[in-house]
Each structure stands twice: as structure tokens, then as C-alpha cells.
Design a protein around this motif. Structure first.
Motif, short mmCIF file in Angstrom:
data_model
loop_
_atom_site.label_atom_id
_atom_site.label_comp_id
_atom_site.label_asym_id
_atom_site.label_seq_id
_atom_site.Cartn_x
_atom_site.Cartn_y
_atom_site.Cartn_z
N LYS A 1 51.00 29.26 74.06
CA LYS A 1 50.67 28.78 72.72
C LYS A 1 50.01 29.89 71.90
O LYS A 1 50.36 30.11 70.73
CB LYS A 1 49.76 27.56 72.81
N GLY A 2 49.07 30.60 72.52
CA GLY A 2 48.36 31.66 71.81
C GLY A 2 49.29 32.80 71.40
O GLY A 2 49.19 33.33 70.29
N ILE A 3 50.20 33.17 72.30
CA ILE A 3 51.14 34.26 71.98
C ILE A 3 52.11 33.83 70.90
O ILE A 3 52.42 34.59 69.98
CB ILE A 3 51.88 34.72 73.25
N ARG A 4 52.59 32.58 70.98
CA ARG A 4 53.52 32.09 69.94
C ARG A 4 52.84 32.07 68.57
O ARG A 4 53.45 32.42 67.55
CB ARG A 4 54.02 30.69 70.30
N GLU A 5 51.59 31.66 68.53
CA GLU A 5 50.86 31.65 67.26
C GLU A 5 50.68 33.06 66.72
O GLU A 5 50.77 33.30 65.51
CB GLU A 5 49.50 30.96 67.45
N ALA A 6 50.44 34.02 67.62
CA ALA A 6 50.31 35.42 67.20
C ALA A 6 51.64 35.93 66.62
O ALA A 6 51.66 36.59 65.57
CB ALA A 6 49.88 36.29 68.38
N LEU A 7 52.74 35.61 67.29
CA LEU A 7 54.05 36.04 66.81
C LEU A 7 54.35 35.43 65.44
O LEU A 7 54.86 36.11 64.53
CB LEU A 7 55.14 35.63 67.81
N GLU A 8 54.03 34.15 65.30
CA GLU A 8 54.29 33.48 64.03
C GLU A 8 53.43 34.06 62.91
O GLU A 8 53.92 34.32 61.80
CB GLU A 8 54.01 31.97 64.19
N ASP A 9 52.16 34.28 63.19
CA ASP A 9 51.26 34.82 62.18
C ASP A 9 51.68 36.22 61.74
O ASP A 9 51.52 36.58 60.57
CB ASP A 9 49.83 34.85 62.73
#
Length: 430
Positions: free
Chosen positions: A335-343
């Protein structure tokens, strides 16, 4: 971080060990770095010879699902070693381990302990050929089954060409009966069976490949392999050296509801010590010597110290709620990595299956080895180096799985996600 002592050790190692390492990926060539020499492990951390601490997602390439130096494992090894390091004779503990595995893994009625995953797959292939009285084997590109001659192949020039040696020293005759096909490709498997079906002894597959990065099987692919092997009288071999006891007590076969004829295990069942195993239906396993004519032996098979480490590990995993806690930490990391990629507006591919995951530096869908090769390995190398400087130790290859252990807590996950965000942001600017 300074790694002066690591550099000195590496320089000395180059003088006495080929490439300075005892397994190629450790040399860190794929990430354009020198290897880090480690002194000890503590829970979710590795500490190098210069005293630097790293959150570890290699976990000895999968076995350390409990984390480093787990007290129950250390106690098991200590008390076993006090009784002796090796007997070359049966012990009651190896029977206990075999029984525990049999009760956990759906396909296993009988099991033989060996010393490595490579030895397990080699023995399973020999057994499959003896049982079917056939020679040909199907494997899949990007699935690694150890450095067995017959399985160390690269793709041929066409659909139905046999594998050619992927390493000098492997005679072509030893790979002449190996067909190397794309993973997740229903049609090519079907075509090869239509042409060679009556000659195929077995299909061997990592049910969830982790040696080209984590790539889930397409829906129905494993079931399809089960059905087509049964149709043609071939055996289905699951190489669960990585997924066994990693995706759950029953491994990938329990998770996906597909039962193979033979299963290869390793890594976690040794708790960090050298162990492998192969097992399956009793009527097949009964062909193994001394009960049957298929020869396989090993002086250190069932080594009491390795068995003690494995027993301690599996008993911890059998406790209620274990996999729920493990997968929760992996979910938080994903979840944290996906949020970083999205941001950061980055469309890299992130795959997670259970507590294994891979961040692919490509915007293409990754479904097999060919699509995995679309990754920007130069960018991954830069990512790896910068993550190391932030105290996160990742597998030094784009084409490997990251492993989460039960020792990873929210603190380590948060620090990792923060490092991923900062590194990706910096790389995007550069």
C-alpha cells in the motif's frame, strides 16, 4: 554509509573465491555495486562488518520467515548441536519433520529429505522419468529450479525446439529433452503437448515464480497444467522451494487449490540451514531407493541441526494468526509503495503474492519472462544503491522477490516506504 571493511574483505575474497562470492547474485553485479559483507542478523535487520544496520528484505532469499536469529530456532539449533552435529543415521526428529510436512502440504503422502532445493528438483525429475518411463520435461522461461544440468536451459529458436544449455559445461545432450516455454501461455503448452504428449514425463513449474520477479499465474493456468498433464499421463511437479510455507502452511498448492503429483521444498523447512525435500503420492515415492529402484542418497540428508531449525520454524508458523500478521505487514508495504508511485505519477508495476513482492521498473504488464525483461535494469540498480544508503537491503537484482518476515513491524515498514518515496522522487528528478 562507509563500508571500508566490506571493501577489504571483498578484495581478499577475490583472491580465494571465484568472483569473491559463493553464489553469483551475491556479487551485486546486476546493481553495479560491490557486495556488502555481513556480521550478524537481528530480527528484521542485518548488520554489516562496518556496523551499518539495514532493514532486510532478502531474508536469506526466503528461509528466514521468522526473521534473523529467532530465539526458538537458535534454541533448537543449540540443543541439537549439543547432541552431535551429524550421525549419517536416522533420528526421530527427521520423522517428526516429515510427518509435520505431510500433514501440512496437500500433495505429500511420503517425503524424502535432501540438502538443497537443487537436489530436490534433480531427484524429482529423475523420479518422474522413472515413473512414466518417458524422457521429456517441460519447464518455463524465468522459472529457476536450481543449477541442475537438465533444467539449466535457455529458450530455443522456435516453439517446439528443445532447450539449449544456458551455461558452459552443460552438454547439449543433457538439455536435449527439456522444452522451455513461456510462463502463463496456455496455447503454447497445449501445442507442445499435442506434438510430444506421449513423450513428456513431467511439467515442472514454480506455481508463483519468484526468480524473474514475483509473477502470479494467470487465472486457471495452474489448473490447466493439472488437467493437461493428467490427460497425457504426465506428472505435474510444483517447485515450492520458495512458496512452500511462505504463502501459507499448505503453500501455493493449497492457496490455488491445485494438487501436483510431486512437490519440491526447501528454504523455510530448514529455518535458515541447508535443507531440501521432495515428496508426493506414495505410489510414486515408493520407487525411491531403498524401497524402489530409483537411486538417490546423501550423507547429510536429514541432518539433525538443520532438522531442528526447520522444526522450530514450522512450529512457530503453525501458531494461530501467524500468516494474518505476516500478510498484513506485506499489505502495508504494498500500500505504501503504491501510494508513493501514485503521488509521484510513476506507472511502475508492483506485484505482491502473500509476503513476496517485486517492484518492476517498467510500465508494461508483466506476465512472463519476456515482459519482465522490459524493465529498466539500470534504473533499478540506481534505486538499489540509494535504498542501501538509506539503510534498506533489497535483493540485488530486478528479477528477484522481496521477502517480508514476521520480524518486520510497522516501524520497519514505515521507514521502508519513506525511503522508497524519497529515492523514487530523487530518481525522477535526475
Amino acid at each position: 554509509m562507509e563500508r571500508i571493511r566490506s571493501q577489504l574483505f571483498y578484495k581478499k575474497a577475490l583472491e580465494v573465491i571465484p568472483g569473491g562470492v559463493n553464489s553469483p547474485v551475491r556479487a551485486c553485479k546486476a546493481v553495479k555495486a560491490d557486495p556488502v559483507f555481513f556480521e550478524r542478523g537481528e530480527g528484521a535487520y542485518l548488520i554489516d562488518v562496518d556496523g551499518n544496520r539495514y532493514i532486510d528484505y532478502v531474508c536469506s532469499w526466503g528461509p528466514l520467515i521468522l526473521g534473523h536469529a529467532h530465539p526458538e530456532v537458535i534454541a533448537g539449533v543449540y540443543f541439537a548441536s549439543k547432541r552431535g552435529t551429524s550421525f549419517g543415521a536416522p533420528t526421530w526428529q527427521e520423522v517428526e519433520l516429515a510427518e509435520l510436512i505431510k500433514n501440512a502440504v496437500p500433495s505429500i503422502e511420503k517425503i524424502r529429505l535432501v540438502n538443497s532445493g537443487t537436489e530436490a528438483t534433480m531427484s524429482a525429475i529423475r523420479l518422474a522419468r522413472a515413473y512414466t518411463n518417458r524422457k521429456k520435461i517441460i519447464k518455463f522461461e524465468g522459472c529457476y529450479h536450481g543449477h541442475v544440468d537438465a533444467l539449466l536451459v535457455k529458450a530455443g529458436s522456435g516453439l517446439a525446439t528443445f532447450g539449449i544449455p544456458a551455461s558452459p559445461g552443460v552438454p547439449e545432450e543433457l538439455t536435449a529433452h527439456t522444452l522451455n516455454l513461456p510462463f502463463n501461455d496456455f496455447e503454447k503448452v497445449k501445442e507442445v503437448f499435442e506434438k510430444f504428449g506421449e513423450e513428456i514425463a513431467a511439467v515442472i513449474v514454480e506455481p508463483v515464480p519468484a526468480n524473474m520477479g514475483v509473477i502470479p499465474p494467470k487465472e486457471g493456468f495452474l489448473k490447466f497444467l493439472r488437467e493437461i498433464t493428467q490427460q497425457y499421463g504426465s506428472l505435474l511437479i510444483f517447485d515450492e522451494v520458495i512458496t512452500g510455507f511462505r504463502l501459507g502452511v499448505g503453500g501455493a498448492q493449497e492457496a490455488y487449490g491445485v494438487i501436483p503429483d510431486l512437490t519440491c521444498l526447501g528454504k523455510i523447512i530448514g529455518g535458515g540451514l541447508p535443507v531440501g525435500a521432495y515428496g508426493g503420492k506414495a505410489e510414486i515415492m515408493n520407487l525411491v531407493a531403498p524401497e524402489g529402484p530409483v537411486y538417490q542418497a546423501g550423507t547429510l540428508s536429514g541432518n539433525p541441526i538443520a532438522v531442528a531449525a526447520g522444526l522450530a520454524t514450522l512450529k512457530e508458523l503453525l501458531k494461530p494468526g501467524t500468516y494474518e500478521r505476516l500478510n498484513l505487514m506485506a499489505e502495508l508495504l504494498e500500500k505504501g509503495i503504491r501510494e508513493a508511485l501514485e503521488d509521484l505519477d510513476l506507472n511502475y508495476r508492483l506485484h505482491r503474492v502473500g509476503s513476496m513482492l517485486t517492484l518492476f521498473f517498467t510500465e508494461k504488464e508483466v506476465i512472463d519472462f519476456e515482459t519482465a525483461l522490459s524493465c529498466d535494469t539500470h534504473l533499478f540498480a540506481e534505486f538499489w544503491q540509494r535504498m542501501l544508503e538509506k539503510g534498506v537491503y533489497l535483493p540485488p537484482s530486478q528479477f528477484e522477490a522481496w521477502f517480508v518476515s514476521l520480524a518486520h513491524k510497522e516501524k520497519e515498514i514505515e521507514k521502508t516506504v519513506e525511503a522508497v518515496y524519497k529515492v523514487l522522487k530523487k530518481l525522477r528528478k535526475d
